[in-house]
Design a protein around this motif. Sequence first.
Motif, PDB file in Angstrom:
ATOM      1  N   PRO A  37       0.426  -3.380  -2.763  1.00  0.00           N
ATOM      2  CA  PRO A  37       1.240  -1.568  -3.621  1.00  0.00           C
ATOM      3  C   PRO A  37      -0.045  -1.067  -2.906  1.00  0.00           C
ATOM      4  O   PRO A  37       1.073   0.249  -2.670  1.00  0.00           O
ATOM      5  N   ASP A  75       5.042   5.305  -3.507  1.00  0.00           N
ATOM      6  CA  ASP A  75       5.727   5.086  -4.961  1.00  0.00           C
ATOM      7  C   ASP A  75       6.536   5.448  -4.850  1.00  0.00           C
ATOM      8  O   ASP A  75       7.731   6.295  -4.270  1.00  0.00           O
ATOM      9  N   ARG A  90       6.416   0.038  -6.126  1.00  0.00           N
ATOM     10  CA  ARG A  90       5.359   0.510  -4.018  1.00  0.00           C
ATOM     11  C   ARG A  90       7.340  -0.716  -3.720  1.00  0.00           C
ATOM     12  O   ARG A  90       6.395  -1.583  -3.822  1.00  0.00           O
ATOM     13  N   SER A 135      10.184  -5.091  -3.624  1.00  0.00           N
ATOM     14  CA  SER A 135       8.670  -4.037  -4.526  1.00  0.00           C
ATOM     15  C   SER A 135       7.907  -4.754  -4.856  1.00  0.00           C
ATOM     16  O   SER A 135       8.200  -6.203  -5.534  1.00  0.00           O
TER      17      SER A 135
END
Length: 288
Positions: free
Chosen positions: A124, A129, A151, A168
């Motif tokens: 991550p 973001d 992320r 993500s």
Amino acid sequence: MGHLAEDTTIEPAGDGLFRAKLCSDWALMGPNGGYLAAVALRAAQQTLSLPRPASLSCQFLSPPRFGYVDLAVVTLRATRRAAAARVSMTQFGRPVLEAMVWAAHDGLTGPDGPWTPMPEVPGPDELPDLRELLEAEGRGVPPWHDCVTLRELAGRTTLETPAPVAFSWARFQPQATFDDPWLDACRSVILVDSLQWPAVMNAFPELETQLFAPSIDLYVAFHDSAPDDEWLLVNAAGVASHRGVLGGAAQVWAPDGRLVAAGMQQMLSTSTRRGAAMAPRQVQPTRS
């Protein structure tokens, strides 16, 4: 900013009866469906004496308002190995959600089969973001994004060709991990539910302002726990979109590759313009 433990607090209200206050920090076109399911899961915890949830299945019957909801929990089966309960959520007498929850004993034994390996992906810290990407596009960001940091590995902001994928890393804010196995499972419930709709809509970017699809049901299987891991990897994908019913599936992994949870849901497409009919569109199959 919402707090998962505080915002799913269950208050006793009598024999098998409870109350909970829905917090507006979990808004996604109204109360987030995964958040509602997490509240139901924690209500079942109050009645079932076993230490960990095994599965959750729920039907979303009507959207509630933010504020108090009533919960009735009935134990349907209880042994030393497993137990099942039904959770009924209502608000002002109107049914909101019906859920079935299985819980299991910690001492169960059986073979191990890691049949769903985690994809090899960057961590991550190496990824942008998602909230910042959405804001850069000038898109509205619902309050839910204050509760969960995403992320993005693959999705609308990263794929050149639209595809039904939302992939993500996710971390809850302001508290990321929970020692309580039921609260830890609530993280997976919210992620499995919340990312299937954007995964489907990533294939139809031109319909973003014309269509929404509230969940009509959700199933989550809890395969493991990750109480020490702040980040969870979530891969959500559209399964099918046909005649107004949209299907999705999602998996959640711990960073060490353990499959923590997996689930599916059906969503009912609705036009944001009253009386408008949505024209069908063909999408090529996409490997997630």
